[in-house]
Design a protein around this motif. Structure first.
Motif, PDB file in Angstrom:
ATOM      1  N   LYS A  83      26.880  -7.736   9.860  1.00 13.83           N
ATOM      2  CA  LYS A  83      25.684  -6.909   9.753  1.00 13.83           C
ATOM      3  C   LYS A  83      25.966  -5.612   9.005  1.00 13.83           C
ATOM      4  O   LYS A  83      26.882  -4.861   9.343  1.00 13.83           O
ATOM      5  CB  LYS A  83      25.149  -6.598  11.153  1.00 13.83           C
ATOM      6  N   ASP A 124      19.512 -11.337   9.946  1.00 14.00           N
ATOM      7  CA  ASP A 124      20.688 -11.056  10.776  1.00 14.00           C
ATOM      8  C   ASP A 124      21.529  -9.937  10.190  1.00 14.00           C
ATOM      9  O   ASP A 124      22.058  -9.100  10.930  1.00 14.00           O
ATOM     10  CB  ASP A 124      21.559 -12.312  10.907  1.00 14.00           C
ATOM     11  N   GLN A 157      20.837 -15.688   6.215  1.00 13.38           N
ATOM     12  CA  GLN A 157      20.912 -14.584   7.189  1.00 13.38           C
ATOM     13  C   GLN A 157      20.427 -13.223   6.689  1.00 13.38           C
ATOM     14  O   GLN A 157      21.006 -12.196   6.996  1.00 13.38           O
ATOM     15  CB  GLN A 157      22.351 -14.448   7.691  1.00 13.38           C
TER      16      GLN A 157
END
Length: 424
Positions: free
Chosen positions: A181, A247, A244
């Motif tokens: 992240k 995410d 992602q």
């Protein structure tokens, strides 16, 4: 025309009314079309099953099949040679050989080519396109990078003695810390030196390495489906888009955007093509190349003015694992020279339903995609909504065209091979 000539013509007409195999045996679809939903006039049968994780496949001029299997290294038999001795469409002879995981396989001329996750091999064939010595594999390319992410070395060959190999990026988006992240992208991305593109090699030269080949195209995260278009004399590939977005950058993308973006893209490549990974992705809703968040993007900023546009774009995360340009005459004229694409199915669209698990048809006109794509064969995954890929009963992976014009589809869940035919 004498009696002998008339008899010869009648016999030829009789023989060509059947597929490869024993004359007098009519090829019929299964009563339930092998569980598939198809356009009107088409039928399907299960040609083989229980082959393991059946990936790509190829068909000989005689109508025999070679299927590449993944994940059976300890048991051997990662290539199956399949024969239908009575012409009913069902495989009744099966021989296994080869010991390396991988996905690629193709008959070209007098050779069978097959890949592992680091190398490309070939076997000499006899005049019936059968492997002469299954223990004698010539290594054509060796030492390709494998860091256990996007490691499958899918490939295809042209008609001028060249071999094109996908070397997938061992990363999602070239972050400093992969799939972490907020981690930013490496600039420039060092992965592109040895992966994230298509490399070209000679099809008949042994023990080639990176130094013997050349990077034909770059900026491709991972390509599992690729095919040489003989009508256009050009390489076409299907890219697996990055994952992602939510995410990794939740302040820029919500879960629905992350489920739908970016597009899975078809590219028509030429030497020197740059398709933009990891710096940009293609947004099929905005119809724009968007700067990746790892490189300063926010979901709206465009980028990559010098980057090649996709030839066509499809919904995100459906995992296109094969593309095949149809050149047969069994199917109606609308399918001639168009592309079939096998979508393996998504894993990362939650909480949205998973998508894909079907074969689509993309019409072409004047060498380019023309018109909307359409679902051609569906039902592989089974009934009901798929919430996770583990629920899918079958997942289409490879495509091949038989000498009679039928279409073969492999499944890498239960090792089923489907054969789709058209009944005029």
């Amino acid at each position: 025309m004498n009696k002998f000539t008339l008899a010869t013509v009648a016999l030829a007409t009789f023989l060509t009314s059947f597929g490869p195999g024993v004359p007098g045996t009519t090829l019929k679809p299964d009563a339930d079309n092998a569980g598939l939903k198809l356009p009107s006039g088409f039928g399907a049968l299960v040609a083989a099953e229980g082959l393991g994780h059946a990936r790509h496949l190829t068909v000989t001029p005689e109508g025999d099949l070679y299927v590449k299997v993944e994940g059976t290294r300890n048991k051997g038999n990662t290539i199956w040679y399949l024969q239908d001795s009575n012409g009913d469409g069902k495989i009744d002879k099966k021989t296994g050989f080869f010991k390396y995981d991988g996905t690629g396989i193709e008959v070209k001329g007098n050779y069978l080519y097959a890949s592992s996750n680091t190398d490309v091999y070939r076997f000499k064939l006899n005049d019936k396109h059968q492997v002469i010595d299954t223990n004698k594999a010539e290594k054509i390319v060796t030492g390709l990078i494998n860091r256990h992410q996007h490691e499958a070395k899918a490939f295809t060959l042209d008609n001028d003695g060249n071999l094109y190999v996908n070397i997938g990026a061992y990363s999602n988006s070239c972050q400093i810390k992969d799939r972490t992240k907020g981690s930013l992208g490496m600039q420039p991305c060092p992965i592109l030196d040895s992966a994230g593109g298509i490399w070209q090699f000679k099809a008949d030269k042994a023990n080639q390495t990176y130094g013997d080949g050349e990077r034909y195209a770059t900026g491709l995260r991972n390509v599992v489906g690729l095919d040489w278009n003989t009508q256009l004399n050009q390489l076409f590939v299907m890219q697996h888009g990055r994952d992602q977005l939510h995410d990794l950058f939740p302040d820029m993308y919500d879960e629905k955007q992350s489920a739908e973006l970016p597009a899975e893209c078809m590219y028509a490549l030429h030497k020197g093509s740059d398709c933009g990974w990891p710096y940009i992705y293609y947004d099929q809703f905005q119809h724009k190349k968007i700067l990746a968040p790892e490189y300063g993007g926010d979901g709206k900023k465009t980028g990559g003015d010098h980057i090649q546009d996709p030839a066509a774009a499809y919904p995100g995360h459906m995992a296109p694992n094969a593309i095949l340009f149809y050149t047969g005459t069994m199917f109606p004229e609308k399918y001639r020279n168009g592309a079939f694409i096998a979508f393996h199915g998504s894993w990362n669209r939650a909480p949205e339903p998973q998508k894909g698990y079907f074969v689509v048809f993309q019409p072409f006109r004047d060498g380019k995609p023309a018109g909307d794509w359409e679902i051609f064969a569906e039902g592989f995954a089974g009934p009901g909504e798929i919430k996770s890929p583990g629920q899918a009963q079958h997942r289409p992976c490879g495509l091949a065209q038989g000498p009679d014009g039928s279409l073969y589809v492999s499944d890498d869940v239960k090792g089923t091979v489907y054969r789709i035919i058209y009944n005029k």
